[in-house]
Design a protein around this motif. Structure first.
Motif, PDB file in Angstrom:
ATOM      1  N   LEU A 192      26.801  35.501   5.654  1.00 44.33           N
ATOM      2  CA  LEU A 192      26.023  35.990   6.793  1.00 44.33           C
ATOM      3  C   LEU A 192      25.389  37.344   6.480  1.00 44.33           C
ATOM      4  CD1 LEU A 192      28.420  35.007   9.724  1.00 44.33           C
ATOM      5  CD2 LEU A 192      26.231  33.943   9.149  1.00 44.33           C
ATOM      6  N   PHE A 193      26.132  38.212   5.802  1.00 48.96           N
ATOM      7  CA  PHE A 193      25.584  39.512   5.399  1.00 48.96           C
ATOM      8  C   PHE A 193      24.419  39.323   4.432  1.00 48.96           C
ATOM      9  CE2 PHE A 193      29.740  42.159   6.072  1.00 48.96           C
ATOM     10  CZ  PHE A 193      29.551  42.083   7.443  1.00 48.96           C
ATOM     11  N   GLN A 195      22.438  36.674   4.224  1.00 47.97           N
ATOM     12  CA  GLN A 195      21.304  36.143   4.984  1.00 47.97           C
ATOM     13  C   GLN A 195      20.592  37.237   5.768  1.00 47.97           C
ATOM     14  OE1 GLN A 195      22.818  32.910   7.379  1.00 47.97           O
ATOM     15  NE2 GLN A 195      23.657  31.841   5.594  1.00 47.97           N
ATOM     16  N   ALA A 196      21.347  38.243   6.196  1.00 45.78           N
ATOM     17  CA  ALA A 196      20.765  39.355   6.947  1.00 45.78           C
ATOM     18  C   ALA A 196      20.124  40.401   6.039  1.00 45.78           C
ATOM     19  CB  ALA A 196      21.835  40.010   7.820  1.00 45.78           C
ATOM     20  N   GLY A 197      20.205  40.204   4.722  1.00 43.95           N
ATOM     21  CA  GLY A 197      19.598  41.143   3.787  1.00 43.95           C
ATOM     22  C   GLY A 197      20.426  42.379   3.522  1.00 43.95           C
ATOM     23  N   LEU A 198      21.706  42.362   3.918  1.00 48.55           N
ATOM     24  CA  LEU A 198      22.553  43.531   3.727  1.00 48.55           C
ATOM     25  C   LEU A 198      23.111  43.611   2.313  1.00 48.55           C
ATOM     26  CD1 LEU A 198      24.538  43.300   7.079  1.00 48.55           C
ATOM     27  CD2 LEU A 198      22.714  44.915   6.540  1.00 48.55           C
ATOM     28  N   ILE A 199      23.381  42.456   1.698  1.00 51.21           N
ATOM     29  CA  ILE A 199      23.977  42.411   0.376  1.00 51.21           C
ATOM     30  C   ILE A 199      23.328  41.297  -0.441  1.00 51.21           C
ATOM     31  CG2 ILE A 199      26.216  43.274   1.194  1.00 51.21           C
ATOM     32  CD1 ILE A 199      27.249  40.368   0.958  1.00 51.21           C
ATOM     33  N   ALA A 200      23.587  41.294  -1.734  1.00 56.38           N
ATOM     34  CA  ALA A 200      23.218  40.196  -2.624  1.00 56.38           C
ATOM     35  C   ALA A 200      24.469  39.806  -3.389  1.00 56.38           C
ATOM     36  CB  ALA A 200      22.107  40.609  -3.584  1.00 56.38           C
ATOM     37  N   LEU A 201      24.789  38.521  -3.403  1.00 58.81           N
ATOM     38  CA  LEU A 201      26.003  38.038  -4.049  1.00 58.81           C
ATOM     39  C   LEU A 201      25.703  37.570  -5.462  1.00 58.81           C
ATOM     40  CD1 LEU A 201      27.550  35.953  -1.117  1.00 58.81           C
ATOM     41  CD2 LEU A 201      28.187  38.257  -1.858  1.00 58.81           C
ATOM     42  N   LEU A 214      25.275  48.258   6.850  1.00 56.95           N
ATOM     43  CA  LEU A 214      26.710  48.003   6.821  1.00 56.95           C
ATOM     44  C   LEU A 214      27.479  49.075   7.572  1.00 56.95           C
ATOM     45  CD1 LEU A 214      27.179  46.849   3.110  1.00 56.95           C
ATOM     46  CD2 LEU A 214      27.383  45.422   5.148  1.00 56.95           C
ATOM     47  N   LEU A 215      27.071  50.320   7.389  1.00 54.64           N
ATOM     48  CA  LEU A 215      27.759  51.415   8.092  1.00 54.64           C
ATOM     49  C   LEU A 215      27.572  51.307   9.599  1.00 54.64           C
ATOM     50  CD1 LEU A 215      26.969  54.391   5.689  1.00 54.64           C
ATOM     51  CD2 LEU A 215      29.200  53.351   6.116  1.00 54.64           C
ATOM     52  N   ALA A 216      26.417  50.817  10.021  1.00 55.91           N
ATOM     53  CA  ALA A 216      26.179  50.626  11.450  1.00 55.91           C
ATOM     54  C   ALA A 216      27.128  49.568  12.011  1.00 55.91           C
ATOM     55  CB  ALA A 216      24.724  50.222  11.708  1.00 55.91           C
ATOM     56  N   ILE A 217      27.338  48.490  11.235  1.00 55.39           N
ATOM     57  CA  ILE A 217      28.295  47.467  11.678  1.00 55.39           C
ATOM     58  C   ILE A 217      29.708  48.044  11.684  1.00 55.39           C
ATOM     59  CG2 ILE A 217      29.348  45.251  11.045  1.00 55.39           C
ATOM     60  CD1 ILE A 217      26.644  44.437   9.861  1.00 55.39           C
TER      61      ILE A 217
END
Length: 220
Positions: A192-193, A195-201, A214-217
């Motif tokens: 989910l992260f 897909q939201a553009g927060l990370i790349a696996l 991420l810090l906002a979450i």
């Protein structure tokens, strides 16, 4: 190897120690190289002194009653560890393993004794490091009880990649142990992260693309 004093001073614990005590401690230090997977110390070992990461990474690992491996802490350059057994003389409570080729500053037990002979207040400084790590552990336990998996995972990702160019080399089962949930749950939230553009696996690697997000979450 030359020690980056400015990097060490940026650590909240070490940077708060008065200069004369920092000097006494560093004067007794010796640089050690540990190859990836090498042991700095193991659970139950007698104390072998105080350590600081200069290059690479050290991971502290524990084990549950049924033998499941748990990633306790990821230590990056500038971070000190091994203080508890150095202070009380008791056995090591964790395995400390190098991840990647790692260089460490080592203050052996006799060397630490010489430093505190010159600067007795170093005992208090070491006690403050124990307290800092204890507070972090208590905060983690509080978060595990009161915060959602999404919030805990975002916080772990954001803070674990500070000073690492946004990259975290970790297996999903290790991350699950760090957050305190199943691997399947971590995988679902990571997707989910992503897909939201927060990370790349990647393979055993996570790149943080949006640390602020991420810090906002994590602040929810």
């Amino acid at each position: 190897m030359q020690i980056d004093a400015k990097m060490l001073d940026r650590d909240p614990w070490f940077g708060a120690i008065p200069p004369e005590r920092r000097t006494a401690l560093l004067a007794e230090g010796r640089v050690r190289a540990v190859t990836t997977g090498g042991s700095v110390y193991g659970i139950g070992d007698p104390p072998n002194g105080l350590w600081c990461v200069l290059e690479g990474q050290v991971r502290l690992k524990g084990y549950s009653a049924n033998g499941v491996e748990m990633l306790v802490l990821v230590l990056r350059p500038g971070k000190w560890f091994g203080e508890l057994s150095t202070l009380d003389g008791g056995p090591r409570p964790h395995d400390a393993l190098a991840f990647g080729d790692t260089r460490l500053l080592h203050i052996a037990m006799p060397a630490f004794g010489r430093a505190v002979d010159l600067q007795p207040m170093l005992y208090r400084d070491l006690g403050l490091l124990v307290c800092a790590h204890q507070r972090s552990a208590l905060d983690f336990l509080g978060q595990s009880v009161s915060q959602s998996v999404r919030v805990r995972l975002a916080s772990s990702l954001a803070h674990s990649t500070i000073g690492a160019d946004g990259y975290l080399q970790v297996r999903q089962d290790e991350l699950a142990a760090l957050v305190g949930v199943s691997r399947q749950s971590v995988n679902r939230h990571l997707r989910l992260f992503e897909q939201a553009g927060l990370i790349a696996l990647g393979y055993r690697e996570i790149r943080v693309r949006d640390a602020a997000g991420l810090l906002a979450i994590a602040a929810e």
